[in-house]
Write a protein that holds these residues in place. Sequence first.
Motif, PDB file in Angstrom:
ATOM      1  N   VAL A 168       0.836  -1.222  -0.080  1.00 16.54           N
ATOM      2  CA  VAL A 168      -0.116   0.103  -0.016  1.00 16.54           C
ATOM      3  C   VAL A 168       0.937   1.280  -0.136  1.00 16.54           C
ATOM      4  O   VAL A 168       0.522   2.084  -0.800  1.00 16.54           O
ATOM      5  CB  VAL A 168      -1.091   0.077   1.130  1.00 16.54           C
ATOM      6  CG1 VAL A 168      -1.688   1.391   1.402  1.00 16.54           C
ATOM      7  CG2 VAL A 168      -1.961  -1.129   0.954  1.00 16.54           C
ATOM      8  N   HIS A 169       1.952   1.240   0.657  1.00 16.05           N
ATOM      9  CA  HIS A 169       2.845   2.454   0.571  1.00 16.05           C
ATOM     10  C   HIS A 169       3.499   2.544  -0.562  1.00 16.05           C
ATOM     11  O   HIS A 169       3.458   3.785  -1.029  1.00 16.05           O
ATOM     12  CB  HIS A 169       4.036   1.820   1.658  1.00 16.05           C
ATOM     13  CG  HIS A 169       5.094   2.966   1.956  1.00 16.05           C
ATOM     14  ND1 HIS A 169       5.165   3.876   3.125  1.00 16.05           N
ATOM     15  CD2 HIS A 169       6.012   3.225   1.162  1.00 16.05           C
ATOM     16  CE1 HIS A 169       6.396   4.625   3.050  1.00 16.05           C
ATOM     17  NE2 HIS A 169       6.900   4.554   1.498  1.00 16.05           N
ATOM     18  N   GLU A 170       3.976   1.317  -1.201  1.00 10.42           N
ATOM     19  CA  GLU A 170       4.612   1.697  -2.528  1.00 10.42           C
ATOM     20  C   GLU A 170       3.560   2.129  -3.643  1.00 10.42           C
ATOM     21  O   GLU A 170       3.930   2.884  -4.489  1.00 10.42           O
ATOM     22  CB  GLU A 170       5.294   0.518  -2.815  1.00 10.42           C
ATOM     23  CG  GLU A 170       6.540   0.187  -2.041  1.00 10.42           C
ATOM     24  CD  GLU A 170       7.576   1.388  -1.918  1.00 10.42           C
ATOM     25  OE1 GLU A 170       7.623   2.265  -2.725  1.00 10.42           O
ATOM     26  OE2 GLU A 170       8.085   1.360  -0.766  1.00 10.42           O
ATOM     27  N   LEU A 171       2.224   1.632  -3.350  1.00 12.07           N
ATOM     28  CA  LEU A 171       1.321   1.722  -4.526  1.00 12.07           C
ATOM     29  C   LEU A 171       0.655   3.167  -4.303  1.00 12.07           C
ATOM     30  O   LEU A 171       0.472   3.778  -5.248  1.00 12.07           O
ATOM     31  CB  LEU A 171       0.239   0.860  -4.213  1.00 12.07           C
ATOM     32  CG  LEU A 171      -1.133   1.055  -4.920  1.00 12.07           C
ATOM     33  CD1 LEU A 171      -0.691   0.746  -6.600  1.00 12.07           C
ATOM     34  CD2 LEU A 171      -2.290   0.143  -4.549  1.00 12.07           C
ATOM     35  N   SER A 172       0.808   3.770  -3.231  1.00  7.52           N
ATOM     36  CA  SER A 172       0.450   5.428  -2.944  1.00  7.52           C
ATOM     37  C   SER A 172       1.636   6.274  -3.816  1.00  7.52           C
ATOM     38  O   SER A 172       1.257   7.100  -4.668  1.00  7.52           O
ATOM     39  CB  SER A 172       0.660   5.635  -1.604  1.00  7.52           C
ATOM     40  OG  SER A 172      -0.210   4.894  -0.844  1.00  7.52           O
ATOM     41  N   HIS A 173       3.053   5.797  -3.604  1.00  7.10           N
ATOM     42  CA  HIS A 173       4.109   6.308  -4.553  1.00  7.10           C
ATOM     43  C   HIS A 173       3.596   6.217  -5.892  1.00  7.10           C
ATOM     44  O   HIS A 173       3.822   7.238  -6.598  1.00  7.10           O
ATOM     45  CB  HIS A 173       5.435   5.757  -4.311  1.00  7.10           C
ATOM     46  CG  HIS A 173       5.959   5.992  -2.990  1.00  7.10           C
ATOM     47  ND1 HIS A 173       6.144   7.208  -2.358  1.00  7.10           N
ATOM     48  CD2 HIS A 173       6.541   5.337  -2.056  1.00  7.10           C
ATOM     49  CE1 HIS A 173       6.682   7.301  -1.319  1.00  7.10           C
ATOM     50  NE2 HIS A 173       6.944   5.804  -1.036  1.00  7.10           N
ATOM     51  N   SER A 174       3.169   4.993  -6.339  1.00  7.47           N
ATOM     52  CA  SER A 174       3.010   4.611  -7.749  1.00  7.47           C
ATOM     53  C   SER A 174       1.846   5.572  -8.342  1.00  7.47           C
ATOM     54  O   SER A 174       1.859   6.232  -9.457  1.00  7.47           O
ATOM     55  CB  SER A 174       2.865   3.254  -8.030  1.00  7.47           C
ATOM     56  OG  SER A 174       4.054   2.443  -7.273  1.00  7.47           O
TER      57      SER A 174
END
Length: 381
Positions: free
Chosen positions: A67-73
Amino acid sequence: MFSRSFTIFKLLGYDVKIDPSWFFIAFLLVWSLATGYFPQTLTDTTPTGILVLSVVSMLGLFGSLIVHELSHSLVARRCGVQIKGITLFVFGGVAELESEPRAPGAEFWIALAGPAASFALAFLFWTVTLLARVLSLPELVTALFAYMALANTVLAVFNLLPAFPMDGGRVMRAVLWKRMGDQLQATERAATIGGYVAYGLIGLGLFNVVMTGQLGSLWIVIIGMFILASGRGAYEDLRMRKMLAGKTVRHMMTPAPVTILPDETLTTLVDHYILRRRVSFVQVVDHNVLLGYIDLDILRGIDPENWPQISVGDVYVASSAENTVTPDDTAESVLRRLLQTGRRKFLVATGHRLEGVITLADLVGYMDLVQSVGRGLRNVA
């Protein structure tokens, strides 16, 4: 960077991948939770219950990382920056950017998106933990939500450390970039500051090991070393992109390379081409049609006594998409292919017509020359 990673599923158009190194940290996390954290928190729970809870918590934490990295993406997508995918690896997770943000504002919001998502998850899990206690849900359930809340809080706070290329370091670079007006200079400054933070983590970890004897603190040392290396690597990567920006293979290649006919013998190849012209790589051409190449690696695998009876056409490597580029390919893309594949050179061709050859030495030499010229201009100034 993650050549051995494999895709486990797709999420909102992004490949979510796992690098084999992830399994080490997953095992370490489960072991740490099962032998330390949860036994101290849940004194009346069976070992089997503790183990199951530890595995579920590990999976929950890595779900939170996604979720953390998906937010960046997602924010990167809105800012026009493409993402290759999300990869879980030994140090957590990373959204692999295909290019750098074009403006400091985009960098700022992309970097903040991850910690913001982690803080949101932490708030959600803290709220659920309180509700679980009010509703007197099973202790294992409450402990799971409490751990997820704590883990996401730590994840958000740790990522906000001003240690480039972590999220906090990227926020710092965005501010420096806005103030200095130069992305490369801002990156160099952010990497330098991040290096001080990394040395601080290394020192803290070593101090804890010496004072407490707990080898687990070595993980802090390893993280500090990773930050140190990745920050410098990110700066060098950007510097390379800047120097090669706008350049194509045509600008860098060696034109009119040495060629040989396929019916020549290996003895002729060695005596009249490799030794006389001092080359280790010869293009095979017949009637102006590029066939492939032959080099010293191929010769080393053949007994010299057989060279007079073997023709170049019997053993050459055929040209293909794996070893050939076009004159209009970008110099940056070719350098990346060289570094990723371990090759030292590529054939350059338009269709089946040989145009030249481009080597790692060509690209590195050009970058060294650009750097030397720039240094000389600064000295004159």
